[in-house]
Every structure is written in structure tokens, then in C-alpha cells.
Design a protein around this motif. Structure first.
Motif, PDB file in Angstrom:
ATOM      1  N   GLU A  53      90.881  14.508  75.682  1.00 43.28           N
ATOM      2  CA  GLU A  53      91.394  14.376  77.042  1.00 43.28           C
ATOM      3  C   GLU A  53      92.522  15.386  77.296  1.00 43.28           C
ATOM      4  OE1 GLU A  53      93.856  10.983  79.408  1.00 43.28           O
ATOM      5  OE2 GLU A  53      92.071  10.317  78.336  1.00 43.28           O
ATOM      6  N   PHE A  54      93.415  15.536  76.322  1.00 44.53           N
ATOM      7  CA  PHE A  54      94.520  16.489  76.444  1.00 44.53           C
ATOM      8  C   PHE A  54      93.994  17.906  76.620  1.00 44.53           C
ATOM      9  CE2 PHE A  54      97.300  19.557  74.298  1.00 44.53           C
ATOM     10  CZ  PHE A  54      98.463  19.418  75.056  1.00 44.53           C
ATOM     11  N   ARG A  55      93.028  18.287  75.788  1.00 45.94           N
ATOM     12  CA  ARG A  55      92.499  19.650  75.848  1.00 45.94           C
ATOM     13  C   ARG A  55      91.719  19.901  77.132  1.00 45.94           C
ATOM     14  NH1 ARG A  55      90.797  19.682  69.521  1.00 45.94           N
ATOM     15  NH2 ARG A  55      92.854  20.199  68.716  1.00 45.94           N
ATOM     16  N   SER A  56      91.060  18.873  77.666  1.00 46.67           N
ATOM     17  CA  SER A  56      90.289  19.079  78.893  1.00 46.67           C
ATOM     18  C   SER A  56      91.200  19.234  80.112  1.00 46.67           C
ATOM     19  CB  SER A  56      89.314  17.919  79.114  1.00 46.67           C
ATOM     20  OG  SER A  56      90.017  16.733  79.408  1.00 46.67           O
ATOM     21  N   LYS A  57      92.435  18.728  80.042  1.00 44.74           N
ATOM     22  CA  LYS A  57      93.371  18.830  81.160  1.00 44.74           C
ATOM     23  C   LYS A  57      94.133  20.149  81.185  1.00 44.74           C
ATOM     24  CE  LYS A  57      94.222  13.911  81.799  1.00 44.74           C
ATOM     25  NZ  LYS A  57      95.241  12.848  81.767  1.00 44.74           N
ATOM     26  N   LEU A  58      94.035  20.943  80.133  1.00 41.96           N
ATOM     27  CA  LEU A  58      94.752  22.220  80.106  1.00 41.96           C
ATOM     28  C   LEU A  58      94.174  23.163  81.154  1.00 41.96           C
ATOM     29  CD1 LEU A  58      95.141  22.752  76.261  1.00 41.96           C
ATOM     30  CD2 LEU A  58      96.936  22.187  77.904  1.00 41.96           C
ATOM     31  N   ALA A  59      95.048  23.879  81.828  1.00 39.16           N
ATOM     32  CA  ALA A  59      94.624  24.773  82.906  1.00 39.16           C
ATOM     33  C   ALA A  59      95.357  26.108  82.800  1.00 39.16           C
ATOM     34  CB  ALA A  59      94.904  24.125  84.250  1.00 39.16           C
ATOM     35  N   LYS A  60      94.954  27.023  83.652  1.00 42.42           N
ATOM     36  CA  LYS A  60      95.567  28.346  83.689  1.00 42.42           C
ATOM     37  C   LYS A  60      97.061  28.202  83.977  1.00 42.42           C
ATOM     38  CE  LYS A  60      95.163  32.761  86.090  1.00 42.42           C
ATOM     39  NZ  LYS A  60      94.429  33.506  87.114  1.00 42.42           N
ATOM     40  N   GLY A  61      97.870  28.916  83.190  1.00 36.99           N
ATOM     41  CA  GLY A  61      99.316  28.878  83.364  1.00 36.99           C
ATOM     42  C   GLY A  61     100.023  27.929  82.414  1.00 36.99           C
ATOM     43  N   ASP A  62      99.288  27.030  81.764  1.00 35.33           N
ATOM     44  CA  ASP A  62      99.913  26.106  80.814  1.00 35.33           C
ATOM     45  C   ASP A  62     100.307  26.841  79.545  1.00 35.33           C
ATOM     46  OD1 ASP A  62      99.529  24.000  82.528  1.00 35.33           O
ATOM     47  OD2 ASP A  62      97.764  23.204  81.490  1.00 35.33           O
ATOM     48  N   LYS A  63     101.459  26.486  79.021  1.00 27.42           N
ATOM     49  CA  LYS A  63     101.902  27.059  77.754  1.00 27.42           C
ATOM     50  C   LYS A  63     101.431  26.141  76.630  1.00 27.42           C
ATOM     51  CE  LYS A  63     105.674  29.689  79.591  1.00 27.42           C
ATOM     52  NZ  LYS A  63     107.067  30.088  79.469  1.00 27.42           N
ATOM     53  N   ILE A  64     100.897  26.752  75.572  1.00 27.46           N
ATOM     54  CA  ILE A  64     100.309  25.993  74.475  1.00 27.46           C
ATOM     55  C   ILE A  64     100.802  26.521  73.134  1.00 27.46           C
ATOM     56  CG2 ILE A  64      98.218  25.389  75.748  1.00 27.46           C
ATOM     57  CD1 ILE A  64      96.826  27.635  74.038  1.00 27.46           C
ATOM     58  N   VAL A  65     100.514  25.742  72.110  1.00 26.23           N
ATOM     59  CA  VAL A  65     100.741  26.140  70.730  1.00 26.23           C
ATOM     60  C   VAL A  65      99.430  25.887  69.993  1.00 26.23           C
ATOM     61  CG1 VAL A  65     102.075  25.739  68.635  1.00 26.23           C
ATOM     62  CG2 VAL A  65     103.159  25.476  70.856  1.00 26.23           C
ATOM     63  N   THR A  66      98.949  26.888  69.265  1.00 16.86           N
ATOM     64  CA  THR A  66      97.708  26.710  68.510  1.00 16.86           C
ATOM     65  C   THR A  66      98.001  25.997  67.202  1.00 16.86           C
ATOM     66  OG1 THR A  66      97.850  28.783  67.281  1.00 16.86           O
ATOM     67  CG2 THR A  66      96.802  28.870  69.466  1.00 16.86           C
ATOM     68  N   ILE A  67      96.946  25.541  66.541  1.00 15.07           N
ATOM     69  CA  ILE A  67      97.137  24.874  65.255  1.00 15.07           C
ATOM     70  C   ILE A  67      97.623  25.853  64.195  1.00 15.07           C
ATOM     71  CG2 ILE A  67      95.537  22.977  65.683  1.00 15.07           C
ATOM     72  CD1 ILE A  67      93.398  24.493  64.162  1.00 15.07           C
ATOM     73  N   GLY A  68      97.483  27.140  64.470  1.00 10.67           N
ATOM     74  CA  GLY A  68      97.995  28.169  63.568  1.00 10.67           C
ATOM     75  C   GLY A  68      99.444  28.542  63.848  1.00 10.67           C
ATOM     76  N   GLY A  69     100.005  28.000  64.949  1.00 12.03           N
ATOM     77  CA  GLY A  69     101.405  28.237  65.256  1.00 12.03           C
ATOM     78  C   GLY A  69     101.662  29.317  66.288  1.00 12.03           C
ATOM     79  N   LEU A  70     100.627  29.884  66.892  1.00 14.70           N
ATOM     80  CA  LEU A  70     100.824  30.892  67.927  1.00 14.70           C
ATOM     81  C   LEU A  70     101.204  30.221  69.236  1.00 14.70           C
ATOM     82  CD1 LEU A  70      97.767  33.246  67.329  1.00 14.70           C
ATOM     83  CD2 LEU A  70     100.156  33.742  66.847  1.00 14.70           C
ATOM     84  N   HIS A  71     102.232  30.762  69.890  1.00 15.78           N
ATOM     85  CA  HIS A  71     102.671  30.262  71.189  1.00 15.78           C
ATOM     86  C   HIS A  71     102.159  31.225  72.246  1.00 15.78           C
ATOM     87  CE1 HIS A  71     105.849  27.373  69.754  1.00 15.78           C
ATOM     88  NE2 HIS A  71     105.532  28.016  68.648  1.00 15.78           N
ATOM     89  N   GLY A  72     101.673  30.678  73.347  1.00 12.59           N
ATOM     90  CA  GLY A  72     101.196  31.545  74.403  1.00 12.59           C
ATOM     91  C   GLY A  72     100.935  30.792  75.686  1.00 12.59           C
ATOM     92  N   LYS A  73     100.455  31.545  76.681  1.00 13.61           N
ATOM     93  CA  LYS A  73     100.171  30.983  78.001  1.00 13.61           C
ATOM     94  C   LYS A  73      98.698  31.215  78.308  1.00 13.61           C
ATOM     95  CE  LYS A  73     101.649  32.978  81.796  1.00 13.61           C
ATOM     96  NZ  LYS A  73     102.497  33.456  82.891  1.00 13.61           N
ATOM     97  N   ILE A  74      98.034  30.183  78.802  1.00 16.59           N
ATOM     98  CA  ILE A  74      96.614  30.282  79.140  1.00 16.59           C
ATOM     99  C   ILE A  74      96.467  31.147  80.389  1.00 16.59           C
ATOM    100  CG2 ILE A  74      94.567  29.001  79.857  1.00 16.59           C
ATOM    101  CD1 ILE A  74      95.636  26.606  78.287  1.00 16.59           C
ATOM    102  N   VAL A  75      95.603  32.180  80.290  1.00 14.37           N
ATOM    103  CA  VAL A  75      95.346  33.032  81.445  1.00 14.37           C
ATOM    104  C   VAL A  75      93.922  32.873  81.967  1.00 14.37           C
ATOM    105  CG1 VAL A  75      97.120  34.730  80.911  1.00 14.37           C
ATOM    106  CG2 VAL A  75      94.830  35.027  79.975  1.00 14.37           C
ATOM    107  N   GLU A  76      93.049  32.276  81.142  1.00  6.39           N
ATOM    108  CA  GLU A  76      91.666  32.068  81.567  1.00  6.39           C
ATOM    109  C   GLU A  76      91.084  30.889  80.795  1.00  6.39           C
ATOM    110  OE1 GLU A  76      87.456  34.453  81.174  1.00  6.39           O
ATOM    111  OE2 GLU A  76      89.270  35.652  81.455  1.00  6.39           O
ATOM    112  N   VAL A  77      90.328  30.041  81.501  1.00  6.92           N
ATOM    113  CA  VAL A  77      89.696  28.881  80.878  1.00  6.92           C
ATOM    114  C   VAL A  77      88.186  29.054  80.960  1.00  6.92           C
ATOM    115  CG1 VAL A  77      89.420  26.381  80.955  1.00  6.92           C
ATOM    116  CG2 VAL A  77      91.624  27.396  81.545  1.00  6.92           C
ATOM    117  N   ASN A  78      87.510  28.982  79.822  1.00  5.99           N
ATOM    118  CA  ASN A  78      86.046  29.036  79.760  1.00  5.99           C
ATOM    119  C   ASN A  78      85.528  27.693  79.254  1.00  5.99           C
ATOM    120  OD1 ASN A  78      85.982  31.804  80.560  1.00  5.99           O
ATOM    121  ND2 ASN A  78      86.553  32.355  78.472  1.00  5.99           N
TER     122      ASN A  78
END
Length: 111
Positions: A53-78
Motif C-alpha cells: 500500500e505504501f509503495r502504491s501511494k508513492l507519486a512524482k515528487g516524493d522523496k524516498i530512500v531505497t533499501i540500498g540507502g540511496l536518497h532521491g526524488k521520484i521523477v517518473e512512475v512506471n
């Protein structure tokens, strides 16, 4: 373990060792299955549903952290991936399953 098994297999007082012994063992096994379901399987299913549910609610512009520790901002959702910008002009494609649901880390990334 052998002592417990011996107690389960021993006939109850007043029985000749017939059907009562088998039914007690069956009840014990069913009880163990119920305990495993309510304390291990059911909570894991709830947690997995929460993660999906958490992953399905993520949208463009949300800031995330990957399980590998990379921090970033979503620019496109496929369908199964995100394109994430991890630095100015640096974009990577990651699987949706690679997004951590650690809200604390995501809040730190937003600041």
C-alpha cells in the motif's frame, strides 16, 4: 522433546490407549497450527499488505530512500519501476520493491 513426545503418546488415565490418544495428538497439532497462524503468518501478511500500500501511494515528487540507502526524488512512475533523481541531472531506474518503507529516513530526506 522426547519427554513431551512420550507424554503425548502415553494413554490418558482410565483409557486403554484407544482413540483418545490419537485425538489428543490431533488437537495438539491443530493448536500449534493456530498459534503459528496468529503469531507468525497473519502479522507477516498484514505487514506485506502495508508495504504494498505504501509503495502504491508513492507519486512524482516524493522523496524516498531505497533499501540500498540511496536518497532521491521520484521523477517518473512506471508500472513496476520508478525513475529517481539522486543528484542534479543523475537519474536511475529502480524497482518499486527496492523502496524502503522507513518513514523516518524519508522524513530526513525531505529536510
Amino acid at each position: 522433546m522426547n519427554a513431551l513426545f512420550s507424554l503425548l503418546m502415553a494413554p490418558a488415565d482410565g483409557q486403554a490407549g484407544g482413540m483418545g490418544n490419537g485425538s489428543m495428538t490431533l488437537i495438539f497439532i491443530l493448536l500449534l497450527i493456530l498459534i503459528f497462524y496468529f503469531f507468525m503468518i497473519r502479522p507477516q501478511q498484514k505487514k506485506q499488505k502495508q508495504i504494498e500500500e505504501f509503495r502504491s501511494k508513492l507519486a512524482k515528487g516524493d522523496k524516498i530512500v531505497t533499501i540500498g540507502g540511496l536518497h532521491g526524488k521520484i521523477v517518473e512512475v512506471n508500472d513496476a519501476t520508478f525513475v529517481v533523481e539522486i543528484a542534479d541531472g543523475v537519474r536511475i531506474t529502480i524497482e518499486k520493491a527496492a523502496v524502503s518503507i522507513d518513514e523516518n529516513a524519508a522524513k530526513k530526506a525531505n529536510n
